[in-house]
Design an enzyme around this catalytic site. Structure first.
Site, short mmCIF file in Angstrom:
data_model
loop_
_atom_site.label_atom_id
_atom_site.label_comp_id
_atom_site.label_asym_id
_atom_site.label_seq_id
_atom_site.Cartn_x
_atom_site.Cartn_y
_atom_site.Cartn_z
N GLY A 125 54.37 30.58 38.48
CA GLY A 125 54.04 30.71 39.89
C GLY A 125 54.35 29.42 40.62
O GLY A 125 53.71 29.08 41.62
N SER A 145 38.88 33.20 39.36
CA SER A 145 38.61 33.36 40.78
C SER A 145 37.11 33.50 41.00
O SER A 145 36.40 34.04 40.16
CB SER A 145 39.31 34.62 41.31
OG SER A 145 38.81 35.01 42.57
N ILE A 157 49.15 27.66 44.76
CA ILE A 157 48.49 26.73 43.85
C ILE A 157 49.46 26.26 42.77
O ILE A 157 49.42 25.10 42.35
CB ILE A 157 47.25 27.39 43.23
CG1 ILE A 157 46.19 27.61 44.32
CG2 ILE A 157 46.68 26.55 42.10
CD1 ILE A 157 45.01 28.44 43.88
N LYS A 181 40.72 38.49 36.57
CA LYS A 181 40.32 37.09 36.62
C LYS A 181 39.12 36.80 35.72
O LYS A 181 39.03 35.74 35.09
CB LYS A 181 40.01 36.69 38.07
CG LYS A 181 41.23 36.76 38.99
CD LYS A 181 42.36 35.87 38.48
CE LYS A 181 43.54 35.83 39.39
NZ LYS A 181 44.60 34.87 38.95
N TYR A 227 41.56 43.21 40.76
CA TYR A 227 41.86 41.78 40.78
C TYR A 227 40.75 40.96 40.11
O TYR A 227 41.02 40.16 39.20
CB TYR A 227 42.09 41.32 42.22
CG TYR A 227 42.35 39.86 42.38
CD1 TYR A 227 43.62 39.32 42.19
CD2 TYR A 227 41.32 38.97 42.71
CE1 TYR A 227 43.87 37.97 42.34
CE2 TYR A 227 41.55 37.62 42.87
CZ TYR A 227 42.83 37.12 42.68
OH TYR A 227 43.06 35.77 42.81
N GLY A 229 50.40 35.04 39.90
CA GLY A 229 49.47 36.15 40.06
C GLY A 229 49.71 36.87 41.37
O GLY A 229 50.39 36.35 42.26
N ASP A 283 60.30 37.67 35.19
CA ASP A 283 59.29 38.59 35.73
C ASP A 283 58.21 38.78 34.69
O ASP A 283 58.41 39.44 33.67
CB ASP A 283 59.95 39.93 36.07
CG ASP A 283 58.99 40.93 36.68
OD1 ASP A 283 57.78 40.61 36.78
OD2 ASP A 283 59.43 42.02 37.06
N LEU A 284 57.03 38.23 34.93
CA LEU A 284 55.95 38.26 33.96
C LEU A 284 55.21 39.59 33.92
O LEU A 284 54.27 39.74 33.14
CB LEU A 284 54.96 37.13 34.23
CG LEU A 284 55.52 35.71 34.07
CD1 LEU A 284 54.47 34.69 34.48
CD2 LEU A 284 55.99 35.46 32.66
#
Length: 272
Positions: free
Chosen positions: A8, A120, A13, A162, A158, A73, A44-45
């Protein structure tokens, strides 16, 4: 100079962390699905093939990794495939960590190695997120996790991904193959941070207003550089005794919502 890998790395971040590490004089291998400055490996993860390409790409550039930050993410909001959230956020991150275990072991022998996962504060700040998806993630069952996620709105998936990342770091981090090999696993739990992901959330017609509704003790949302600073600390020698920690970097939101003990951590059905 040490060698770090950041996924990322093209924005948010991840980009802030890569820039901070480079500013400290380190080498950073950037991984992202989008070609950009600072991106050395494009992959591409969300797919097994893409994860294998990412690991192979890093290995082609170095045999030693002193630190890894799987920051790639996607947010859960209107129109986003919940299954994609699972595949990128959890399985994409863990595939990098496990796939580069040998290189991290080499880094550990060269002064220590660390991994910082991106959790998160939605883990504790969003009640009602989908626990079975987190359970399937921790069982390393991507098919089951995707199946479960496909039945739930992505905004509630989401936090599942996390939470699974934070728990995975705690569960695995104390094992001989990680802490015992000199590789420290930890995670950070940011709140709303001024990144492209948060801008996407603000534009959401349903969930957008929630982005700025959470209280903060500092009276504002976070900045990518502030989260990056926490990540860089957890990667540093100063954090040599920190293993399995979840560091909230959210301006005090979690503490304001839960002054004594945050709910949401205990989910049944997870084998230690």
């Amino acid at each position: 100079m040490k060698t770090y890998v950041v996924s990322g790395a093209a924005s948010g971040i991840g980009a802030a962390t890569a820039a901070m590490l480079r500013g400290q004089g380190h080498r950073v291998i950037g991984v992202d699905r989008t070609p950009a400055d600072g991106v050395d490996v494009t992959a591409d993860l969300s797919t097994e093939a893409g994860r294998a390409e990412a690991v192979a790409g890093v290995r082609a550039l170095t045999g030693t990794v002193h630190g890894l930050v799987p920051a790639a993410g996607i947010a859960g909001h209107t129109g986003v495939d919940s299954r994609l959230v699972v595949s990128v956020n959890f399985f994409g991150a863990i595939a990098l960590v496990t796939g580069l275990h040998a290189e991290l072991t080499a880094g550990a022998a060269d002064g220590g190695a660390g991994v910082v996962l991106l959790a998160s504060n939605s883990i504790t700040g969003m009640p009602g997120w989908n626990a079975p998806v987190a359970q399937a993630c921790l069982r390393d069952d991507e098919a089951l996790a995707r199946e479960g996620a496909g039945q739930v709105d992505s905004v509630m998936v989401y936090p599942s991904t996390k939470a699974a990342l934070a728990w995975w770091a705690r569960r695995e981090g104390v094992k001989p193959e990680w802490a015992g090999a000199g590789i420290r696993l930890n995670s950070v739990a940011p709140g709303a941070t001024e990144t492209p992901m948060v801008e996407e959330m603000r534009a959401d017609p349903v969930f957008g207003p929630a982005v700025d509704s959470y209280p903060t003790a500092i009276g504002r949302t976070g900045r990518p550089q502030e989260v990056a600073a926490a990540i860089c600390f957890l990667l540093s020698e100063g954090a040599a005794s920190i293993v399995g920690a979840v560091l909230f970097v959210d301006g005090g939101t979690d503490a304001m919502l839960h002054p004594i003990s945050p709910p949401g951590w205990e989910v049944t059905g997870i084998e230690p």
